[in-house]
Scaffold this motif. Sequence first.
Motif, mmCIF file in Angstrom:
data_model
loop_
_atom_site.group_PDB
_atom_site.id
_atom_site.type_symbol
_atom_site.label_atom_id
_atom_site.label_comp_id
_atom_site.label_asym_id
_atom_site.label_seq_id
_atom_site.Cartn_x
_atom_site.Cartn_y
_atom_site.Cartn_z
ATOM 1 N N LYS A 194 0.954 -1.303 0.018
ATOM 2 C CA LYS A 194 -0.111 0.123 -0.036
ATOM 3 C C LYS A 194 0.779 1.248 0.029
ATOM 4 C CE LYS A 194 -3.877 -2.216 2.317
ATOM 5 N NZ LYS A 194 -4.774 -2.111 3.546
ATOM 6 N N THR A 195 1.955 0.969 0.453
ATOM 7 C CA THR A 195 3.004 2.157 0.262
ATOM 8 C C THR A 195 3.835 2.336 -0.739
ATOM 9 O OG1 THR A 195 4.660 1.139 1.683
ATOM 10 C CG2 THR A 195 3.042 2.359 2.999
ATOM 11 N N LYS A 196 3.790 1.353 -1.709
ATOM 12 C CA LYS A 196 4.751 1.442 -2.811
ATOM 13 C C LYS A 196 4.146 2.587 -3.870
ATOM 14 C CE LYS A 196 6.548 -3.326 -3.060
ATOM 15 N NZ LYS A 196 6.835 -4.487 -3.910
ATOM 16 N N ILE A 197 5.025 3.151 -4.658
ATOM 17 C CA ILE A 197 4.557 3.910 -5.673
ATOM 18 C C ILE A 197 4.522 3.025 -6.981
ATOM 19 C CG2 ILE A 197 5.370 5.783 -7.093
ATOM 20 C CD1 ILE A 197 6.888 6.864 -4.801
ATOM 21 N N GLN A 198 3.284 2.936 -7.174
ATOM 22 C CA GLN A 198 3.017 1.861 -8.494
ATOM 23 C C GLN A 198 3.222 2.427 -9.718
ATOM 24 O OE1 GLN A 198 1.682 -1.025 -7.721
ATOM 25 N NE2 GLN A 198 1.356 -0.333 -5.686
ATOM 26 N N GLY A 199 3.797 1.582 -10.660
ATOM 27 C CA GLY A 199 4.435 1.995 -12.008
ATOM 28 C C GLY A 199 3.344 2.915 -12.667
ATOM 29 N N ILE A 200 3.576 3.863 -13.425
ATOM 30 C CA ILE A 200 2.733 4.567 -14.124
ATOM 31 C C ILE A 200 2.910 4.073 -15.581
ATOM 32 C CG2 ILE A 200 1.875 6.981 -14.926
ATOM 33 C CD1 ILE A 200 3.037 7.970 -12.266
ATOM 34 N N VAL A 201 1.860 3.749 -16.189
ATOM 35 C CA VAL A 201 1.734 3.297 -17.544
ATOM 36 C C VAL A 201 1.590 4.787 -18.514
ATOM 37 C CG1 VAL A 201 0.837 1.969 -19.500
ATOM 38 C CG2 VAL A 201 1.080 1.051 -17.231
ATOM 39 N N VAL A 202 2.489 5.080 -19.366
ATOM 40 C CA VAL A 202 2.398 6.076 -20.332
ATOM 41 C C VAL A 202 2.638 5.850 -21.767
ATOM 42 C CG1 VAL A 202 3.602 7.592 -18.629
ATOM 43 C CG2 VAL A 202 4.981 6.578 -20.256
ATOM 44 N N THR A 203 2.239 6.679 -22.685
ATOM 45 C CA THR A 203 2.126 6.357 -24.028
ATOM 46 C C THR A 203 3.083 7.579 -24.812
ATOM 47 O OG1 THR A 203 0.066 7.268 -24.232
ATOM 48 C CG2 THR A 203 0.004 5.135 -24.341
ATOM 49 N N ALA A 204 3.924 7.854 -24.169
ATOM 50 C CA ALA A 204 4.749 8.890 -24.555
ATOM 51 C C ALA A 204 5.558 8.564 -26.116
ATOM 52 C CB ALA A 204 6.008 9.335 -23.507
ATOM 53 N N GLN A 205 5.960 7.480 -26.272
ATOM 54 C CA GLN A 205 6.472 6.891 -27.281
ATOM 55 C C GLN A 205 5.490 5.999 -28.094
ATOM 56 O OE1 GLN A 205 11.307 6.197 -26.729
ATOM 57 N NE2 GLN A 205 10.096 4.780 -25.421
ATOM 58 N N LYS A 206 4.135 6.473 -27.953
ATOM 59 C CA LYS A 206 3.229 5.786 -28.889
ATOM 60 C C LYS A 206 3.082 4.319 -28.783
ATOM 61 C CE LYS A 206 2.485 9.843 -32.121
ATOM 62 N NZ LYS A 206 2.568 10.230 -33.240
ATOM 63 N N ARG A 207 3.329 3.664 -27.559
ATOM 64 C CA ARG A 207 2.991 2.430 -27.194
ATOM 65 C C ARG A 207 3.050 2.485 -25.847
ATOM 66 N NH1 ARG A 207 7.909 -0.253 -26.456
ATOM 67 N NH2 ARG A 207 9.914 0.947 -27.300
ATOM 68 N N GLU A 208 2.546 1.451 -25.084
ATOM 69 C CA GLU A 208 2.464 1.633 -23.587
ATOM 70 C C GLU A 208 3.520 1.050 -22.878
ATOM 71 O OE1 GLU A 208 -0.998 -0.811 -22.507
ATOM 72 O OE2 GLU A 208 -2.421 0.824 -23.092
ATOM 73 N N GLU A 209 4.069 1.731 -21.999
ATOM 74 C CA GLU A 209 5.401 1.408 -21.215
ATOM 75 C C GLU A 209 5.172 2.181 -19.848
ATOM 76 O OE1 GLU A 209 9.233 2.167 -24.003
ATOM 77 O OE2 GLU A 209 7.764 3.851 -24.279
ATOM 78 N N ASN A 210 6.100 1.350 -18.966
ATOM 79 C CA ASN A 210 6.417 1.959 -17.501
ATOM 80 C C ASN A 210 7.092 3.168 -17.618
ATOM 81 O OD1 ASN A 210 7.271 2.593 -14.797
ATOM 82 N ND2 ASN A 210 6.273 0.631 -14.420
ATOM 83 N N ILE A 211 6.655 4.263 -16.932
ATOM 84 C CA ILE A 211 7.421 5.642 -17.079
ATOM 85 C C ILE A 211 8.842 5.193 -16.526
ATOM 86 C CG2 ILE A 211 6.619 6.238 -14.752
ATOM 87 C CD1 ILE A 211 6.828 9.096 -15.584
ATOM 88 N N GLN A 212 9.282 4.387 -15.630
ATOM 89 C CA GLN A 212 10.679 4.464 -15.275
ATOM 90 C C GLN A 212 11.516 3.723 -16.254
ATOM 91 O OE1 GLN A 212 10.155 6.699 -13.013
ATOM 92 N NE2 GLN A 212 11.873 5.391 -11.822
ATOM 93 N N ASP A 213 10.620 2.919 -17.418
ATOM 94 C CA ASP A 213 11.432 2.362 -18.540
ATOM 95 C C ASP A 213 11.691 3.228 -19.556
ATOM 96 O OD1 ASP A 213 11.482 0.124 -16.962
ATOM 97 O OD2 ASP A 213 9.716 -0.701 -17.773
ATOM 98 N N VAL A 214 11.123 4.368 -19.767
ATOM 99 C CA VAL A 214 11.182 5.610 -20.940
ATOM 100 C C VAL A 214 12.578 6.453 -20.632
ATOM 101 C CG1 VAL A 214 10.021 7.086 -22.149
ATOM 102 C CG2 VAL A 214 8.909 5.194 -20.991
ATOM 103 N N PRO A 215 13.404 6.389 -21.689
ATOM 104 C CA PRO A 215 14.597 7.045 -21.461
ATOM 105 C C PRO A 215 14.360 8.583 -22.093
ATOM 106 C CG PRO A 215 14.796 5.617 -23.738
ATOM 107 C CD PRO A 215 13.541 5.369 -23.130
ATOM 108 N N ILE A 216 13.424 9.166 -21.537
ATOM 109 C CA ILE A 216 13.083 10.516 -21.504
ATOM 110 C C ILE A 216 12.676 11.269 -20.211
ATOM 111 C CG2 ILE A 216 11.436 12.190 -22.857
ATOM 112 C CD1 ILE A 216 10.657 9.861 -24.438
ATOM 113 N N SER A 217 13.322 12.487 -20.075
ATOM 114 C CA SER A 217 13.099 13.301 -18.937
ATOM 115 C C SER A 217 11.552 13.691 -18.965
ATOM 116 C CB SER A 217 13.950 14.486 -18.991
ATOM 117 O OG SER A 217 13.537 15.123 -17.872
ATOM 118 N N MET A 218 10.625 13.254 -18.280
ATOM 119 C CA MET A 218 9.486 13.674 -18.136
ATOM 120 C C MET A 218 8.558 13.730 -16.999
ATOM 121 S SD MET A 218 8.153 9.960 -19.880
ATOM 122 C CE MET A 218 6.198 10.412 -20.049
ATOM 123 N N SER A 219 7.511 14.393 -16.816
ATOM 124 C CA SER A 219 6.803 14.651 -15.716
ATOM 125 C C SER A 219 5.291 14.051 -16.019
ATOM 126 C CB SER A 219 6.619 16.137 -15.335
ATOM 127 O OG SER A 219 7.880 16.463 -14.877
#
Length: 602
Positions: free
Chosen positions: A51-76
Amino acid sequence: MNQNTRFIPAARNVFALLACLGLICFGISPDAYAQDAKSPDQVEEKASQEKTKIQGIVVTAQKREENIQDVPISMSVLSGDEIEDAGIDNMTDLTYFAPNVYSKWNQIIIRGVSSHSMALNAPAGLFVDDIYYPLVPMQNPDLMDIDRVEGLRGPQGTLYGRNTESGAIRVITRQPGNEMRGTVYVEPGFYNGTNGNTFLFNGGANVSGPIVKDKLFVGVAFETRDSDGYIENVYKGNDKAGKIDHKSGQAKLRWTPSEKWDISFLVNAFEKDDGYGYARHIDGSAQIGRHTINWNGANLSKDKNNGQALHVKYSADSFDLVSISVRNDFKNHLEYDGEMGPEDYGDQEFHYKDTIYSQEFRLSSSDQKNPFQWVAGVYGFSEEVEVDAAFLGQSRNTDYDTKGYAVFGQATYTFFNRLHLTAGLRFDQQSSDGTQKSNLVADPYSAELESSELLPKGSISFDVTQDLMLYTSVAKGFLAGGYNYGMATGANTLAWDPEYTWNYEIGMKSSWFNNKLTLNAALYYIDISDKQVSEWLSGPAVRNITNAAKASSRGFEVELAFRPAVGWRIFGGIGYADSTIDDWVSDEKTGGTYDYSGKRLT
């Protein structure tokens, strides 16, 4: 030694620091690959820790679904809940929560890369549910029913094309599904100004859910914002100089005829009827105090915008096919006192109209476990822009049409489950045909713009541990040329050419203390060539927009999120941008020149 050569050893030092942090993280996180606990007490303890873990956020910054911590882009990334909790209503408010992102008169500025006051195209792109908002006056819409917002720093031209040379903001609203949900909210507020308390009302509602379970869904949202504003125009005895009157709405219809198909149609619209009376003189004969102006002229800003987007996604066994069809129509009427004071200086009046149609077809890999991940697509658009400008006895009507297409692709291959190599390339072609009529010149005059750009990107990322990734990247971006709608004197001063950026970046993304804390950092250097700048010419309020300068920006971003206990989340970020003109000697209206080298970008 110049500034650029000084930056290189500094970059090496920071990269060495990031590597050291990686070793530290590796040393204090031995449980990254540990087996799950088996005893009942350990199971209960682990459930509490989850319950205290920061869950991985799924983003589509590179036009496919990825965990934000796996994307080599500086992003908020901000979720819809975080946006609501923070009281964020529009894009300007949103920029306060992302380091190295700033809004100046609606123009989104990322990493210090800004443009001149006659620019209609901004260096950063804004997309709301893949609807592109190309003009600067469009880049501060109200936000509602948000799923998340992704702020990407650094050029995004490979996947997003023109006018994303400094980065892109992606707003994703909530999709309707089987879950029935709804919200009604009323938010009254007061501003304690010089003239007493000013009332502000913000209210709205949204509802979504199934029409036919598992097949057909609908979602609607509406919001209104109203206030008399906290600015009084003492010249006219009007206490509504900064009034706010906003109406926004959107509707989504989603159809999933089978597991392989997901089709949605979005319609959104907003209207704004605001007061523009904010600027005051702080010294001189027209000096006036806070929360007041002394204007004898006009004061209004009206927007009308409506957009439509049709998303069609087909999920095959080995690939995903996406089609995105978009129309966006925008009108703005801006009118204000010419010198923003009591003198009889005349009003300044601007009318902006923009209609853009676009179509994108995209293929991407669907097997997330495959070491080879890829995306490829084609894109085309047609845009019509009309601007009327009148001030100081001058009037100009500018019309230009732009058409363009692009072919793009990006792929990542993973070696040894740790080393990720990414390469991407976009070919972007566009042409514009513009004409201007001016009361200063007898006949209309025209100019054509055409550009064909190759926009590459490459990155290398390495998973030091399961909780730490280091990366380095290089990418090219460009800002399209444009038309001097307000101050041109003829065909030779009507248009200017594109500017270009190369972004070099190193960074890290890390999770600590069993995912209770995330720490991400990036260090960057941006080389800007053919910088679009404005030069004052002889005559009343006449400027030439030209490509005369070399510039650069360097800096860093650090972001942290910490969840120390259930119900708590502490987050923050810091950014630093040093953006300067490296080489530009400008003509002056006095007949001489001025050397701007070493000066700041606006």
